[in-house]
Design a protein around this motif. Structure first.
Motif, mmCIF file in Angstrom:
data_model
loop_
_atom_site.group_PDB
_atom_site.id
_atom_site.type_symbol
_atom_site.label_atom_id
_atom_site.label_comp_id
_atom_site.label_asym_id
_atom_site.label_seq_id
_atom_site.Cartn_x
_atom_site.Cartn_y
_atom_site.Cartn_z
ATOM 1 N N ARG A 59 0.549 -1.597 0.220
ATOM 2 C CA ARG A 59 -0.255 -0.333 -0.600
ATOM 3 C C ARG A 59 0.733 1.051 -0.060
ATOM 4 N NH1 ARG A 59 -2.577 -3.994 2.811
ATOM 5 N NH2 ARG A 59 -5.066 -4.447 2.217
ATOM 6 N N SER A 60 2.020 1.396 0.583
ATOM 7 C CA SER A 60 3.064 1.949 0.589
ATOM 8 C C SER A 60 3.994 2.015 -0.120
ATOM 9 C CB SER A 60 3.005 3.468 1.154
ATOM 10 O OG SER A 60 3.427 2.540 2.634
ATOM 11 N N ALA A 61 5.495 2.748 -0.238
ATOM 12 C CA ALA A 61 7.041 2.389 -0.444
ATOM 13 C C ALA A 61 7.504 3.053 -0.022
ATOM 14 C CB ALA A 61 6.664 1.358 -1.613
ATOM 15 N N ASP A 62 8.854 2.780 -0.161
ATOM 16 C CA ASP A 62 10.021 4.316 -0.275
ATOM 17 C C ASP A 62 11.264 3.944 -0.980
ATOM 18 O OD1 ASP A 62 9.353 6.413 2.045
ATOM 19 O OD2 ASP A 62 9.232 4.158 3.698
ATOM 20 N N VAL A 63 11.842 4.811 -1.534
ATOM 21 C CA VAL A 63 12.937 4.664 -2.914
ATOM 22 C C VAL A 63 13.576 5.494 -2.528
ATOM 23 C CG1 VAL A 63 13.377 3.834 -5.541
ATOM 24 C CG2 VAL A 63 10.533 3.748 -4.196
ATOM 25 N N THR A 64 15.109 4.489 -2.168
ATOM 26 C CA THR A 64 16.405 5.390 -1.913
ATOM 27 C C THR A 64 17.166 5.379 -2.245
ATOM 28 O OG1 THR A 64 14.800 5.284 1.095
ATOM 29 C CG2 THR A 64 16.746 6.712 0.506
ATOM 30 N N ASP A 65 17.533 5.874 -2.618
ATOM 31 C CA ASP A 65 19.112 6.417 -3.997
ATOM 32 C C ASP A 65 20.138 5.824 -2.600
ATOM 33 O OD1 ASP A 65 19.752 9.178 -2.682
ATOM 34 O OD2 ASP A 65 19.228 9.993 -5.326
ATOM 35 N N ALA A 66 21.793 5.900 -3.727
ATOM 36 C CA ALA A 66 23.056 5.867 -2.523
ATOM 37 C C ALA A 66 23.215 7.125 -2.108
ATOM 38 C CB ALA A 66 23.573 5.706 -3.910
ATOM 39 N N LYS A 67 22.307 8.509 -2.276
ATOM 40 C CA LYS A 67 22.459 9.967 -1.251
ATOM 41 C C LYS A 67 21.446 10.016 -0.603
ATOM 42 C CE LYS A 67 24.631 12.429 -5.087
ATOM 43 N NZ LYS A 67 23.840 13.568 -6.211
ATOM 44 N N GLY A 68 20.780 8.930 -0.081
ATOM 45 C CA GLY A 68 20.230 8.485 1.192
ATOM 46 C C GLY A 68 18.840 9.220 0.380
ATOM 47 N N GLU A 69 18.431 9.808 -0.293
ATOM 48 C CA GLU A 69 17.387 10.518 -1.212
ATOM 49 C C GLU A 69 16.578 9.686 -1.640
ATOM 50 O OE1 GLU A 69 18.967 13.431 -3.849
ATOM 51 O OE2 GLU A 69 20.486 14.435 -2.601
ATOM 52 N N ARG A 70 14.723 10.279 -0.755
ATOM 53 C CA ARG A 70 13.905 9.435 -1.269
ATOM 54 C C ARG A 70 12.906 9.610 -2.644
ATOM 55 N NH1 ARG A 70 7.715 9.991 0.217
ATOM 56 N NH2 ARG A 70 7.037 7.802 0.421
ATOM 57 N N LEU A 71 13.069 9.154 -3.451
ATOM 58 C CA LEU A 71 12.605 9.130 -4.347
ATOM 59 C C LEU A 71 10.929 8.932 -5.012
ATOM 60 C CD1 LEU A 71 14.559 7.292 -7.014
ATOM 61 C CD2 LEU A 71 15.332 9.178 -6.487
ATOM 62 N N ALA A 72 10.181 9.675 -6.038
ATOM 63 C CA ALA A 72 8.766 9.655 -5.929
ATOM 64 C C ALA A 72 8.314 7.893 -6.714
ATOM 65 C CB ALA A 72 8.676 10.556 -7.074
ATOM 66 N N TYR A 73 7.474 7.845 -6.103
ATOM 67 C CA TYR A 73 6.988 6.718 -7.600
ATOM 68 C C TYR A 73 5.578 6.266 -6.953
ATOM 69 C CZ TYR A 73 5.167 5.101 -2.659
ATOM 70 O OH TYR A 73 4.206 5.529 -1.362
ATOM 71 N N GLN A 74 5.308 5.388 -7.558
ATOM 72 C CA GLN A 74 3.791 4.854 -8.428
ATOM 73 C C GLN A 74 3.393 3.297 -8.172
ATOM 74 O OE1 GLN A 74 2.995 6.999 -11.340
ATOM 75 N NE2 GLN A 74 1.275 5.812 -12.266
ATOM 76 N N LEU A 75 2.193 3.058 -7.479
ATOM 77 C CA LEU A 75 1.545 2.115 -7.669
ATOM 78 C C LEU A 75 0.054 1.727 -7.870
ATOM 79 C CD1 LEU A 75 1.849 1.082 -3.339
ATOM 80 C CD2 LEU A 75 3.632 0.268 -5.409
ATOM 81 N N ASP A 76 0.181 0.646 -9.442
ATOM 82 C CA ASP A 76 -0.552 1.277 -10.045
ATOM 83 C C ASP A 76 -1.390 -0.475 -9.840
ATOM 84 O OD1 ASP A 76 0.077 3.362 -11.133
ATOM 85 O OD2 ASP A 76 0.693 2.663 -12.370
ATOM 86 N N ASP A 77 -2.642 -0.580 -9.886
ATOM 87 C CA ASP A 77 -3.469 -2.228 -10.025
ATOM 88 C C ASP A 77 -3.730 -1.607 -11.589
ATOM 89 O OD1 ASP A 77 -5.381 -3.723 -9.750
ATOM 90 O OD2 ASP A 77 -6.784 -2.169 -8.941
ATOM 91 N N MET A 78 -3.421 -2.461 -12.162
ATOM 92 C CA MET A 78 -3.122 -2.865 -13.754
ATOM 93 C C MET A 78 -4.435 -3.408 -13.858
ATOM 94 S SD MET A 78 -1.194 -1.500 -14.649
ATOM 95 C CE MET A 78 -0.582 -1.710 -16.694
#
Length: 409
Positions: A59-78
């Protein structure tokens, strides 16, 4: 004592619920770009049913790059079952670069506030001029709703370009060009008023007429494209409308195509933020036989330039009125069109009076994929000649042929 037991029971139940909804899974995502050039806003798509050991609804997520910065993401119900099937994020990655990111999947719902970079809608053309949005629409054979749907079908956009697909037997893909890189459709509805035009909002830039338009998918009768005019149920659905990609489903069920069994076909039109192209995935519910179809680009205007190549590229450039009924409001527009079809689907190439075409098929398969793109000369940061547009096609194709590799650990 009874009250104490009751309280302990409630606490225990609450703990179970908290545990269930607090489930998490942490993964390492490796993204590798093997291409000779860097990529901007490169899509990373993760099928959640392919994640080993995942036993809860994400229902949610965290995507973090090598610098520790959080990236935008999207969850899709196909598939419309109210459960996420795919997780999407975008990354900027250099030539021959490898990236390592951290992904945390969670069963807990959370409201995100990522900046929308794409948009999609279907709106009704109602008498009260309220134009309410709907998620999907289906119509039986013989029902005509083309004029009852605002902008005649689903429309979608990134910052660079916008598209719509007609909800009639033509199912033409139509185009909206922009001066500036921004989202506009929610404000203009594909039709910029004279006031909005003065503010340099975009507008429809293509008159398709009886042509293939730009990347429309049609039948083939051996001589020319044919419309999807014998469909039992026709439909469109907005699967996703951001913040990072739009997904539009176009459904043609019971398509009586040729003398064989009717075809049940779905098209998925996908556009990512930062991209001018649209990905078109055509799927069938059973393996295809020897049926063939067609796509391609039209010849634009009285003096068009263009070609169709056996390696899967077709492109054109020309200038014409985008709306033959409103020539005073919409003067001729110079535009470039492009389609890339992987060679494995191509049966032959055809040039006729109106189009540069690919005849395509996928015998024994249930899906095929190709890509559609365009530019408008009016773009402030874009292409302004046939030479510059045509010169970009090989690099565009090469980039599509070299997607990033994604590994989960």
């Amino acid at each position: 004592m009874i009250g104490l037991k009751r309280n302990l029971f409630l606490l225990s139940a609450m703990s179970v619920c908290a545990c269930a909804f607090g489930q998490e899974k942490i993964l390492t995502v490796e993204v590798e770009n093997g291409w000779k050039n860097g990529k901007t806003d490169e899509p990373v798509v993760i099928r959640l049913d392919g994640v080993k050991g995942l036993d809860f609804v994400v229902r949610s997520a965290d995507v973090t790059d090598a610098k520790g910065e959080r990236l935008a993401y999207q969850l899709d119900d196909m598939d419309g079952d109210m459960k996420a099937d795919e997780l999407v994020f975008l990354t900027n990655i250099g030539a021959k670069e490898k990236q390592t990111l951290k992904l945390k999947l969670s069963a807990s719902a959370r409201k995100e506030n990522f900046t929308p970079r794409v948009y999609a809608d279907i709106k009704l053309n109602d008498k009260a001029d309220r134009y309410p949005k709907v998620t999907s629409i289906e119509i039986p054979q013989g029902s005509y709703v083309y004029s009852d749907i605002y902008h005649h079908g689903a429309a979608f956009e990134s910052e660079l370009t916008a598209y719509r697909i007609y909800i009639d037997e033509r199912q033409n893909i139509d185009l909206y060009g922009k001066y500036y890189r921004r989202l506009e459709l929610e404000k203009t509805g594909f039709y910029s008023s004279p006031e909005l035009q003065k503010e340099r909002y975009g507008n429809d830039v293509l008159w398709a007429g009886g042509s293939i338009g730009c990347g429309s998918f049609k039948g083939w009768n051996g001589k020319m494209p044919v419309n999807l005019d014998s469909v039992a149920v026709r439909g469109q659905r907005i699967i996703a409308s951001g913040p990072l990609r739009t997904v539009v489903e176009v459904k043609d069920m019971g398509w009586q195509y040729g003398d064989g069994e009717p075809l049940n076909m779905k098209e998925y039109l996908i556009q990512y933020a930062g991209h001018r192209e649209c990905e078109v995935s055509v799927t069938f519910d059973a393996p295809l036989g020897n049926q063939v179809f067609c796509t391609g680009v039209q010849k634009v205007g009285a003096t068009p330039k263009g070609t169709v190549r056996k390696d899967g590229l077709a492109y054109s450039w020309g200038s014409d009125y985008p709306d033959m009924g409103m020539k005073d409001q919409y003067p001729p527009e110079a535009i470039g069109l492009g389609v890339y079809v992987p060679e494995k689907y191509i049966k032959k190439t055809v040039e006729d009076d109106l189009n540069y075409l690919f005849v395509v098929g996928a015998e024994g398969k249930t899906a095929m994929k190709y890509y559609v793109t365009f530019c408008a000369d009016k773009e402030k940061d874009g292409f302004h000649s046939a030479e510059s547009w045509f010169g970009s096609m090989d690099s565009w194709k090469d980039g599509l042929d070299h997607p990033v590799e994604v590994r989960l650990k």
